[in-house]
Write an enzyme that holds these catalytic residues in place. Structure first.
Site, PDB file in Angstrom:
ATOM      1  N   ALA A  20       2.612   3.927 -10.766  1.00 16.19           N
ATOM      2  CA  ALA A  20       3.806   3.672 -11.417  1.00 16.19           C
ATOM      3  C   ALA A  20       3.350   2.947 -12.915  1.00 16.19           C
ATOM      4  O   ALA A  20       4.558   3.493 -13.954  1.00 16.19           O
ATOM      5  CB  ALA A  20       4.507   2.452 -10.508  1.00 16.19           C
ATOM      6  N   PHE A 132       2.904  18.299   6.107  1.00  9.54           N
ATOM      7  CA  PHE A 132       3.081  16.840   6.489  1.00  9.54           C
ATOM      8  C   PHE A 132       4.003  16.193   7.546  1.00  9.54           C
ATOM      9  O   PHE A 132       5.503  17.323   7.117  1.00  9.54           O
ATOM     10  CB  PHE A 132       3.235  16.607   4.323  1.00  9.54           C
ATOM     11  N   GLN A 254       6.445   0.612   7.227  1.00 13.21           N
ATOM     12  CA  GLN A 254       6.163   1.693   7.577  1.00 13.21           C
ATOM     13  C   GLN A 254       4.533   1.047   8.466  1.00 13.21           C
ATOM     14  O   GLN A 254       3.855   0.683   7.500  1.00 13.21           O
ATOM     15  CB  GLN A 254       5.833   3.004   6.980  1.00 13.21           C
ATOM     16  N   HIS A 256       1.478   2.610  10.835  1.00 15.16           N
ATOM     17  CA  HIS A 256       0.586   3.846  11.195  1.00 15.16           C
ATOM     18  C   HIS A 256      -0.057   3.852  12.899  1.00 15.16           C
ATOM     19  O   HIS A 256      -0.797   2.458  12.749  1.00 15.16           O
ATOM     20  CB  HIS A 256      -0.243   4.599  10.021  1.00 15.16           C
ATOM     21  N   LEU A 266      -7.154   3.176   7.863  1.00 11.57           N
ATOM     22  CA  LEU A 266      -6.586   4.289   8.474  1.00 11.57           C
ATOM     23  C   LEU A 266      -7.476   5.202   9.358  1.00 11.57           C
ATOM     24  O   LEU A 266      -8.432   5.215   8.682  1.00 11.57           O
ATOM     25  CB  LEU A 266      -5.701   5.446   7.317  1.00 11.57           C
ATOM     26  N   GLU A 269      -4.582  10.870  11.306  1.00  7.94           N
ATOM     27  CA  GLU A 269      -3.211  11.644  12.046  1.00  7.94           C
ATOM     28  C   GLU A 269      -4.626  13.284  13.219  1.00  7.94           C
ATOM     29  O   GLU A 269      -4.388  13.582  13.924  1.00  7.94           O
ATOM     30  CB  GLU A 269      -2.241  12.148  11.989  1.00  7.94           C
ATOM     31  N   ARG A 300       5.442   9.638  14.014  1.00  7.29           N
ATOM     32  CA  ARG A 300       3.857   8.073  13.599  1.00  7.29           C
ATOM     33  C   ARG A 300       4.898   6.899  13.809  1.00  7.29           C
ATOM     34  O   ARG A 300       4.181   6.383  15.323  1.00  7.29           O
ATOM     35  CB  ARG A 300       4.338   8.189  12.312  1.00  7.29           C
ATOM     36  N   HIS A 373       1.409  -0.232   6.757  1.00 14.27           N
ATOM     37  CA  HIS A 373       1.100   0.826   5.457  1.00 14.27           C
ATOM     38  C   HIS A 373       2.127   1.006   4.465  1.00 14.27           C
ATOM     39  O   HIS A 373       1.176   1.315   3.077  1.00 14.27           O
ATOM     40  CB  HIS A 373       0.963   2.479   6.672  1.00 14.27           C
ATOM     41  N   GLU A 406       5.762   0.997  -5.391  1.00 12.14           N
ATOM     42  CA  GLU A 406       6.116   0.560  -4.102  1.00 12.14           C
ATOM     43  C   GLU A 406       6.855  -0.391  -4.265  1.00 12.14           C
ATOM     44  O   GLU A 406       7.349  -0.702  -3.363  1.00 12.14           O
ATOM     45  CB  GLU A 406       4.572   0.758  -3.838  1.00 12.14           C
ATOM     46  N   ARG A 417       9.593   6.441   5.300  1.00 15.95           N
ATOM     47  CA  ARG A 417       9.181   7.501   4.113  1.00 15.95           C
ATOM     48  C   ARG A 417       8.285   8.454   4.428  1.00 15.95           C
ATOM     49  O   ARG A 417       8.201   8.371   5.908  1.00 15.95           O
ATOM     50  CB  ARG A 417       8.007   6.090   3.503  1.00 15.95           C
ATOM     51  N   SER A 422       5.688   8.989  -1.319  1.00 14.32           N
ATOM     52  CA  SER A 422       5.437   7.210  -2.706  1.00 14.32           C
ATOM     53  C   SER A 422       4.592   7.998  -3.873  1.00 14.32           C
ATOM     54  O   SER A 422       5.054   7.396  -4.397  1.00 14.32           O
ATOM     55  CB  SER A 422       5.472   6.694  -1.463  1.00 14.32           C
TER      56      SER A 422
HETATM   57  C1  LIG Z   1      -5.158   4.863   3.065  1.00 13.03           C
HETATM   58  C2  LIG Z   1      -3.472   5.469   2.050  1.00 13.03           C
HETATM   59  C3  LIG Z   1      -3.218   5.902   1.962  1.00 13.03           C
HETATM   60  C4  LIG Z   1      -2.159   6.834   1.145  1.00 13.03           C
HETATM   61  N1  LIG Z   1      -1.723   7.842   1.061  1.00 13.03           N
HETATM   62  C5  LIG Z   1      -0.584   9.016   1.056  1.00 13.03           C
HETATM   63  C6  LIG Z   1      -0.120   9.835   0.281  1.00 13.03           C
HETATM   64  O1  LIG Z   1      -1.719  10.933   0.230  1.00 13.03           O
HETATM   65  N2  LIG Z   1       1.104  10.294   0.023  1.00 13.03           N
HETATM   66  C7  LIG Z   1       1.815   9.283  -0.838  1.00 13.03           C
HETATM   67  O2  LIG Z   1       2.082  10.070  -1.588  1.00 13.03           O
HETATM   68  N3  LIG Z   1       1.064   8.035  -0.589  1.00 13.03           N
HETATM   69  C8  LIG Z   1       0.428   7.918   0.340  1.00 13.03           C
HETATM   70  N4  LIG Z   1      -0.054   6.050   0.215  1.00 13.03           N
HETATM   71  C9  LIG Z   1       0.816   5.470  -0.699  1.00 13.03           C
HETATM   72  C10 LIG Z   1       1.283   5.304  -2.085  1.00 13.03           C
HETATM   73  O3  LIG Z   1      -0.887   5.963  -2.335  1.00 13.03           O
HETATM   74  C11 LIG Z   1       1.741   4.089  -2.984  1.00 13.03           C
HETATM   75  O4  LIG Z   1       2.855   4.040  -2.016  1.00 13.03           O
HETATM   76  C12 LIG Z   1       0.742   3.877  -4.677  1.00 13.03           C
HETATM   77  O5  LIG Z   1       0.117   4.709  -4.906  1.00 13.03           O
HETATM   78  C13 LIG Z   1       1.807   2.872  -4.820  1.00 13.03           C
HETATM   79  O6  LIG Z   1       1.623   2.699  -6.675  1.00 13.03           O
HETATM   80  P1  LIG Z   1       1.946   1.737  -7.707  1.00 13.03           P
HETATM   81  O7  LIG Z   1       1.359   2.254  -9.066  1.00 13.03           O
HETATM   82  O8  LIG Z   1       3.061   1.457  -6.912  1.00 13.03           O
HETATM   83  O9  LIG Z   1       1.261   0.665  -6.482  1.00 13.03           O
HETATM   84  P2  LIG Z   1      -0.570   0.400  -7.368  1.00 13.03           P
HETATM   85  O10 LIG Z   1      -1.375   1.374  -7.019  1.00 13.03           O
HETATM   86  O11 LIG Z   1      -0.997  -0.816  -5.355  1.00 13.03           O
HETATM   87  O12 LIG Z   1      -0.979  -0.477  -7.846  1.00 13.03           O
HETATM   88  C14 LIG Z   1      -0.795  -1.623  -8.371  1.00 13.03           C
HETATM   89  C15 LIG Z   1      -0.994  -2.213  -9.556  1.00 13.03           C
HETATM   90  O13 LIG Z   1       0.113  -3.926  -9.492  1.00 13.03           O
HETATM   91  C16 LIG Z   1      -1.487  -4.449  -9.803  1.00 13.03           C
HETATM   92  N5  LIG Z   1      -1.173  -6.507  -9.652  1.00 13.03           N
HETATM   93  C17 LIG Z   1      -0.540  -6.405  -8.582  1.00 13.03           C
HETATM   94  N6  LIG Z   1       0.123  -7.972  -8.808  1.00 13.03           N
HETATM   95  C18 LIG Z   1      -0.409  -7.937  -9.687  1.00 13.03           C
HETATM   96  C19 LIG Z   1      -0.527  -9.675 -10.301  1.00 13.03           C
HETATM   97  N7  LIG Z   1      -0.122 -10.760  -9.788  1.00 13.03           N
HETATM   98  N8  LIG Z   1      -1.354  -9.674 -11.975  1.00 13.03           N
HETATM   99  C20 LIG Z   1      -1.115  -8.262 -12.353  1.00 13.03           C
HETATM  100  N9  LIG Z   1      -1.564  -7.090 -12.246  1.00 13.03           N
HETATM  101  C21 LIG Z   1      -0.772  -6.876 -11.004  1.00 13.03           C
HETATM  102  C22 LIG Z   1      -2.129  -4.463  -9.381  1.00 13.03           C
HETATM  103  O14 LIG Z   1      -3.613  -4.428 -10.249  1.00 13.03           O
HETATM  104  C23 LIG Z   1      -2.707  -2.681  -9.293  1.00 13.03           C
HETATM  105  O15 LIG Z   1      -2.809  -2.074 -11.158  1.00 13.03           O
HETATM  106  C24 LIG Z   1      -1.315   5.932   0.655  1.00 13.03           C
HETATM  107  C25 LIG Z   1      -1.509   4.736   0.495  1.00 13.03           C
HETATM  108  C26 LIG Z   1      -2.510   4.742   0.659  1.00 13.03           C
HETATM  109  C27 LIG Z   1      -2.519   2.288   1.439  1.00 13.03           C
END
Ligand SMILES: Cc1cc2nc3c(=O)[nH]c(=O)nc-3n(C[C@H](O)[C@H](O)[C@H](O)COP(=O)(O)OP(=O)(O)OC[C@H]3O[C@@H](n4cnc5c(N)ncnc54)[C@H](O)[C@@H]3O)c2cc1C
Length: 623
Positions: A20, A132, A254, A256, A266, A269, A300, A373, A406, A417, A422
């Site tokens: 994001a 999926f 959610q 898992h 994880l 499945e 799930r 999850h 997220e 979801r 996501s």
């Molecule tokens: C094991 C697993 C498998 C998944 N598989 C899938 C999939 O197959 N398909 C799908 O669509 N989704 C999947 N998801 C969900 C998806 O990966 C996440 O929802 C998505 O990647 C979130 O991206 P994000 O950029 O919001 O957060 P993140 O990638 O979690 O990044 C958060 C960022 O915030 C920073 N941060 C946090 N707090 C602070 C702070 N206080 N100060 C400074 N920096 C901070 C961190 O350093 C990091 O850089 C999966 C999730 C998991 C856990």
């Protein structure tokens, strides 16, 4: 990497370097508005702050895929994706947002490909797609292959690609900087900047910015058993609460069904698809009772709830690693799968079990339990990424404050979801918020002759004051310690890590998969009588500020506590069962009273906001 121009006013500070945050930075820098600005010789000043090195963000763990109706393998239509998303969210989805998600998904995936994501391919060279759960054709008909994938590491591919593009664009990063405060102007109407600690030096910095974007990811660490990485402590959500903002639909988490006991990792499945069977303490294949048709491969949430029902009925088992511990697991029995087939089809599952549980899935029963999850709720945002307040009748945008990924809630996931949605949410709405930011920056770029110095002074003063207070607090945390490694608080005092584990267990007992007024009430009481006082008494056991991870752990657990309270209050206020949330005392979905988004504040007040329904009126729930 540390930023070079800290003393300046930034045009935008982005907190978080997952899919994001990085998508937002790229959306901003590649916008036509910024191109025009650059032609005039003005370069917007952007800073991305991350508590982790960006490539360690949880996005990198996503394995399965990213959803888009590309129709590369089977015919598909974005309207079907749109409908599935709403139905999957149990009708608590804002349909204007879900429509954008589905309509622009193919463009988002193709853009990722053009930037360098190495997707798996069909024989004729198209992006490959897999099935999926919940993705169907013809508005709820047969399953359709909609998730674009890159072997079993789509998140790794996306994260690396976006990061490399940011590096190519010259984005400035503050890596391993922990953000402690989100600062708004005194009246709460405008973002002023952030306060962050450089964990390398332990120094607190005031970072002034006209625009702030929060992209801090999920909050799986609220629960002891989670598939999320250690850093997902819901910081951005807690920062929003602390600055007087609300969180939307935060009660929806959610789970898992098959997390490896005590690690939460994880187990895909696919283990059950290949013949793995869930068994209770008596050896019974209990899913036959709960879902006679689909058995172990039921949806799930159905499997998760059935596992918890077995545990609640006293038919759970203890983790063999802790034989005298609680009987809060069931068995995953993979012994019926041909070992050769297992090695070929489930290498990742086998490796995880061997390495983390020291068990052999061909011979041993594997202890599993549902694992937290994904956080469906978060900071409420418009479809352009702007954070807003809800006063009971209308939305008011906070000037210059944005969120994505997220930690945010544009309300495409509703009460549950769909897999693959996501990463799409993070990339698509991340990019959109970056573009909105660009349009704002162009109106008034820092360093330009149009810069409004008087208003900048106000913003600067607010952030400086917050940084002073944080500095004083840091001193107190460190003063609580004596010499390195020693504590002057006696032996009984708790550390942040133990407290986090205790909080995780309380939340798990209260909310994991199912809850009731009693479980929520008990958790709130423990939070206020035991957890909060312990958190207030925390101090660092080492005086040194540089690389003092205990200090950030203290802030993280305090963030989790504030968030836990909000999640419990929002759960308490919803007297129905919907999507991921199962209330034992209100087992039915109640559209008459609760087809509405919860909005919770730090003081526990919960109000409800109508769901935006444009195309598909709610249908009865199917089990
Ligand atoms: C094991 C697993 C498998 C998944 N598989 C899938 C999939 O197959 N398909 C799908 O669509 N989704 C999947 N998801 C969900 C998806 O990966 C996440 O929802 C998505 O990647 C979130 O991206 P994000 O950029 O919001 O957060 P993140 O990638 O979690 O990044 C958060 C960022 O915030 C920073 N941060 C946090 N707090 C602070 C702070 N206080 N100060 C400074 N920096 C901070 C961190 O350093 C990091 O850089 C999966 C999730 C998991 C856990």
């Amino acid at each position: 990497m540390s930023p070079k121009r800290l003393e300046d006013m930034y045009d935008a500070v982005i907190v978080g370097a997952g899919a994001a945050g990085l998508s937002a930075a790229l959306g901003l820098l590649r916008s036509p508005e910024v191109a025009e600005l650059r032609e005039q010789g003005l370069d917007p000043k952007i800073l991305v702050v991350s508590k982790l090195q960006p490539l360690r963000s949880h996005t990198g763990s996503a394995e399965g895929g990213i959803a888009a109706s590309l129709g590369n393998i089977e015919s598909d239509d974005w309207h079907w994706h749109y409908y599935d998303t709403i139905k999957g969210g149990d009708w608590l989805v804002d349909q204007d947002a879900a429509k954008l998600l589905a309509e622009y998904a193919p463009e988002t995936v193709i853009n990722l490909e053009r930037q360098g994501v190495a997707f798996s391919r069909t024989e004729d060279g198209h992006i490959a797609q897999r099935r999926f759960g919940g993705h169907t054709r013809d508005f709820g008909g047969e399953p359709v292959k909609r998730a674009a994938y890159a072997a079993d590491r789509i998140g790794h591919q996306i994260l690396h690609t976006l990061w490399q593009q940011c590096v190519a664009q010259g984005v400035e990063f503050a890596e391993e900087w922990y953000v402690t405060d989100l600062v708004l102007t005194e009246d709460g109407s405008q973002a002023a900047g952030i306060v962050a600690m450089d964990t390398h030096t332990g120094k607190i910095h005031a970072i002034h910015a006209r625009n702030v974007l929060i992209a801090t990811g999920g909050a799986g660490r609220l629960f002891h058993t989670t598939s999320n990485s250690w850093d997902l402590t819901g910081d951005g959500m807690a920062l929003a609460l602390a600055s007087g903002l609300q969180l939307e639909d935060i009660e929806f988490v959610q789970f898992h069904p098959t997390g490896l006991a005590h690690t939460g990792i994880l187990l895909s499945e696919a283990a059950r698809a290949e013949g793995g069977i869930l068994r209770n303490a008596e050896g019974e294949a209990f899913m036959e009772r709960y879902a006679p048709e689909h058995k172990d491969l039921a949806a799930r949430d159905v499997v998760s709830r059935s596992i918890m029902a077995e545990i609640d009925a006293g038919r759970g088992v203890a983790d063999p690693k802790d034989p005298n511990g609680p009987k809060d697991c069931v068995w995953l029995d993979m012994t019926g799968i041909d070992p050769k087939r297992m090695a070929q089809a489930l290498p990742q599952v086998v490796e995880t079990i061997e390495q983390y549980a020291n068990l052999d899935p061909a011979k041993d029963l594997i202890p599993i339990k549902p694992t937290a999850h994904y956080t469906m709720g978060g900071l409420p945002i418009t479809t352009d990424g702007e954070v807003y307040r809800w006063d009971g009748t209308r939305r008011t945008v906070v000037d210059g404050l944005f969120a994505a990924g997220e930690c945010s809630c544009v309300s495409v996931h509703g009460a549950n979801r769909l897999g693959g949605n996501s990463l799409l949410d993070a990339c698509l709405f991340g990019t959109r918020s970056g573009r909105t930011l660009a349009a704002r920056i162009v109106e008034n770029p820092a360093g330009s002759p149009m810069a409004d110095d008087a208003s900048d002074e106000l913003l600067t003063a607010a952030v400086d004051q917050a940084a002073d207070m944080r500095n004083q607090e840091l001193d107190k945390l460190l003063q609580g310690s004596t010499a390195a490694g020693q504590s002057d608080h006696g032996e009984g005092d708790e550390n942040a890590y133990a407290l986090m584990a205790r909080l995780g267990s309380i939340m798990e007992r209260a909310l994991a998969v199912r809850c009731s007024a009693d479980t929520i009430g008990n958790a709130l009481e423990q939070l206020n009588t035991s957890i909060r006082p312990a958190a207030e008494a925390l101090h660092a056991h080492d005086k040194t500020a540089a690389f003092n991870q205990e200090v950030t752990a203290i802030w993280e657990v305090r963030h989790l506590i504030e968030l836990a309270e909000a999640v419990l209050q929002a759960s308490d206020a919803r007297h129905e069962s919907r999507g991921s949330m199962r209330r034992l005392d209100f087992p039915e979905r109640d559209d008459e009273h609760f087809l509405a988004h919860s909005m919770v504040s730090a003081d526990g007040t919960v109000t409800f906001k109508p769901v935006i329904i444009t195309d598909y009126p709610p249908k009865k729930r199917e089990y």
